[in-house]
Write a protein that holds these residues in place. Structure first.
Motif, PDB file in Angstrom:
ATOM      1  N   ALA A  68       0.736  -1.337  -0.397  1.00 42.63           N
ATOM      2  CA  ALA A  68       0.278  -0.093  -0.033  1.00 42.63           C
ATOM      3  C   ALA A  68       1.275   1.045   0.239  1.00 42.63           C
ATOM      4  CB  ALA A  68      -0.833  -0.020   1.268  1.00 42.63           C
ATOM      5  N   SER A  69       1.765   1.476   0.691  1.00 39.43           N
ATOM      6  CA  SER A  69       3.254   2.598   0.270  1.00 39.43           C
ATOM      7  C   SER A  69       3.511   3.214  -0.469  1.00 39.43           C
ATOM      8  CB  SER A  69       3.896   2.011   1.660  1.00 39.43           C
ATOM      9  OG  SER A  69       4.989   1.090   1.416  1.00 39.43           O
TER      10      SER A  69
ATOM     11  N   GLU B  44       0.431   4.152  -2.954  1.00 43.55           N
ATOM     12  CA  GLU B  44      -0.269   5.474  -2.679  1.00 43.55           C
ATOM     13  C   GLU B  44       0.328   7.094  -3.243  1.00 43.55           C
ATOM     14  OE1 GLU B  44      -0.162   5.158   1.339  1.00 43.55           O
ATOM     15  OE2 GLU B  44      -1.799   3.892   2.122  1.00 43.55           O
ATOM     16  N   ARG B  45       1.660   6.099  -3.396  1.00 43.68           N
ATOM     17  CA  ARG B  45       3.168   7.012  -3.760  1.00 43.68           C
ATOM     18  C   ARG B  45       3.336   6.888  -5.523  1.00 43.68           C
ATOM     19  NH1 ARG B  45       8.212   6.194  -1.524  1.00 43.68           N
ATOM     20  NH2 ARG B  45       9.003   8.179  -2.214  1.00 43.68           N
TER      21      ARG B  45
END
Length: 227
Positions: free
Chosen positions: A195-196, A199-200
């Motif tokens: 997810a990190s 998200e970017r």
């Protein structure tokens, strides 16, 4: 909107991760070890030194690792004899690269493979002419997720990293491109990004087929080239 596209190779442009994983699982079985998919996925996207350490641990030590390496190399070499590509082109890759070339968009490869391996592999698949520059893992001190490879590719294209979109399938590759100051489009292969990274990311696509529709918006034709 952007001036250039920079691509990872393994798992993004070519379907190499699956046959390599299958060869390692087969090699482990010759040692009476069941190497699972999930165990092998630990090394996908890692630098060579890191993946060697993990595989050696999974296989029971350095000697077992050396045996497995020899088996994998032999297995992959055998795959070449029937005339079909060892690592086929990923779906949509040729179409997307053709669309970019037709617009005059500059393209490069930034791969952890050596520069020689990059050009030999892409040349055998008829993709080499799409690229103006190459940056291989043998040309930098630190591997992905360090940004050196992507910075080198942008430098060779003579394009500001901020004007580049990087296309990646792996977490470490995406981290490298982001650290270089680029936007990142993630096209997952064997592993979905955490997810990190999602998200970017500038975008997450199922395949490079889906990228073709974005070409006019992401890579507008410069005014000087318009008829």
């Amino acid at each position: 909107m952007f001036a250039a596209a920079i691509f990872d190779m393994d798992g993004l442009l070519i379907d190499s991760e699956r046959p390599i994983m299958a060869a390692w699982i087969e090699a482990a079985r010759t040692l009476d070890i069941e190497l699972s998919h999930s165990q092998y996925l630990q090394v996908v996207g890692l630098a060579t030194v890191e993946s060697e350490l993990i595989l050696a641990s999974l296989l029971g030590g350095a000697e077992a690792y050396r045996h497995a390496v020899a088996h994998v190399r032999h297995r992959l070499q055998l795959e070449r004899v029937d005339g079909t590509p060892l690592f086929p082109i990923k779906p949509g890759a040729n179409e997307f690269l053709t669309a970019l070339r037709e617009r005059g968009t500059r393209c490069a490869v930034a791969s952890s493979s050596t520069s020689g391996q990059i050009q030999a592999c892409l040349g055998s698949l008829g993709l080499l002419h799409h690229f103006s520059a190459f940056a291989g893992g043998d040309e930098v001190v630190r591997a992905k997720p360090d940004p050196a490879l992507y910075r080198l590719a942008a430098e060779r294209l003579d394009v500001d990293p901020a004007q580049c979109i990087a296309f990646e399938d792996s977490e470490n590759g995406a981290k490298a491109a982001l650290a270089a100051g680029m936007r990142v489009v993630v096209v997952p292969d064997l592993k979905h990004p955490p997810a990190s990274i999602v998200e970017r990311a500038f975008h997450v696509l199922d395949s490079l087929h889906d990228a073709v529709a974005h070409v006019p918006r992401w890579f507008p034709v410069p005014p000087a080239q318009r008829v």
